[in-house]
Design an enzyme around this catalytic site. Structure first.
Site, PDB file in Angstrom:
ATOM      1  N   ASP A  70      -0.821   1.238   4.124  1.00 55.41           N
ATOM      2  CA  ASP A  70      -1.616   0.194   3.493  1.00 55.41           C
ATOM      3  C   ASP A  70      -3.031   0.318   4.085  1.00 55.41           C
ATOM      4  O   ASP A  70      -3.197   0.923   5.146  1.00 55.41           O
ATOM      5  CB  ASP A  70      -0.987  -1.162   3.836  1.00 55.41           C
ATOM      6  N   LEU A  71      -4.034  -0.219   3.403  1.00 49.91           N
ATOM      7  CA  LEU A  71      -5.403  -0.052   3.903  1.00 49.91           C
ATOM      8  C   LEU A  71      -5.867  -1.282   4.695  1.00 49.91           C
ATOM      9  O   LEU A  71      -5.995  -1.247   5.918  1.00 49.91           O
ATOM     10  CB  LEU A  71      -6.335   0.234   2.711  1.00 49.91           C
ATOM     11  N   ASP A  72      -6.093  -2.384   3.974  1.00 46.93           N
ATOM     12  CA  ASP A  72      -6.616  -3.590   4.615  1.00 46.93           C
ATOM     13  C   ASP A  72      -5.570  -4.183   5.567  1.00 46.93           C
ATOM     14  O   ASP A  72      -4.466  -4.514   5.146  1.00 46.93           O
ATOM     15  CB  ASP A  72      -6.991  -4.606   3.527  1.00 46.93           C
ATOM     16  N   ALA A  87      -3.539  -2.045  -2.540  1.00 43.03           N
ATOM     17  CA  ALA A  87      -3.795  -2.830  -3.756  1.00 43.03           C
ATOM     18  C   ALA A  87      -5.261  -2.753  -4.169  1.00 43.03           C
ATOM     19  O   ALA A  87      -5.618  -3.090  -5.303  1.00 43.03           O
ATOM     20  CB  ALA A  87      -3.418  -4.289  -3.512  1.00 43.03           C
TER      21      ALA A  87
END
Ligand code: B16
Ligand code: MG
Length: 219
Positions: free
Chosen positions: A9-11, A117
């Protein structure tokens, strides 16, 4: 399982962009005439842009007030503010352990994927200098179903032609961990156990992740 692919995931896992999302949403809320607190912002983490706007409008008690077209415009306006913030990011904003782990995985022949997302993931990865460390990038531009639907993770595994059971997902949101479990992937929580009940295992951050132990098997 044999770990063949690590999906990030990024954030909240690789970078903390939540603070910029917060500033941009807060500015929109101020324009609409209400306040938006850091606690309320917690509800937006890992949630898509339009779902975030709906939550924001609910906070301001004006959810039913706008047409779909007006909401589209507001989301665009928020995004323009957000992009202005993230355009100033650099490698100092990478979260601890992120780059080292990506490099270590690749050195071991384990594929790396992004499963975010965000529709701004490419820009963020370029700004913090880790875009080239991913074999595949899947983000909000590629999927039609948001987490906890597993699409953002299964698409990455499919593109790399790796069976789902050989993938591990690193996630800071409960919805993302549920998505990993639904896909049959290992769910590695980043953050606090009390917020991440679906995780197979939780580490405070990526510096705590014992990579060597995972290179062959995940218990
Ligand atoms: P954008 P992640 C998510 O990123 C953020 O946590 C969430 O707050 C944001 O609304 C969403 O991306 C969409 O971002 O507006 O840039 O398309 O945690 O899935 O990496
Ligand atoms: Mg996240």
């Amino acid at each position: 399982m044999i770990l063949r692919c690590a999906i990030f995931d990024l954030d909240g896992v690789l970078v903390d962009t939540a603070k910029y999302h917060y500033l941009a949403w807060k500015e929109l809320a101020a324009k609409l005439g209400f306040d938006f607190s850091p606690q309320q912002n917690e509800r937006l983490k890992g949630v898509s842009r339009m779902d975030s706007l709906n939550i924001l409008l609910e906070v301001g008690r004006m959810r039913e007030r706008f047409t779909a077209e007006e909401k589209e415009k507001m989301a665009q306006e928020k995004n323009a503010r957000y992009v202005a913030y993230i355009s100033k990011m650099d490698s100092s904003e990478l979260l601890g352990g992120a780059e080292a782990l990506l490099r270590q995985l690749r050195k071991r022949g384990i594929k790396t994927a992004l499963g975010s997302a965000s529709k701004n993931s490419q820009l963020i990865l370029q700004k913090v200098g880790i875009a080239s460390l991913f074999d595949v990038i899947v983000d909000g531009n590629d999927v039609s179903h948001a987490k906890p639907d597993p699409e953002v993770f299964t698409l990455g595994a499919d593109r790399l032609q790796i069976p789902y059971q050989d993938c591990a997902v690193f996630e800071d949101s409960e919805a993302g961990l549920q998505a990993a479990k639904r896909a049959g992937m290992a769910a590695i929580g980043i953050g606090e156990r009390k917020n991440l009940p679906s995780a197979d295992v939780v580490y405070q951050d990526l510096t705590q992740f014992p990579a060597e132990r995972y290179f062959k098997f995940i218990q």
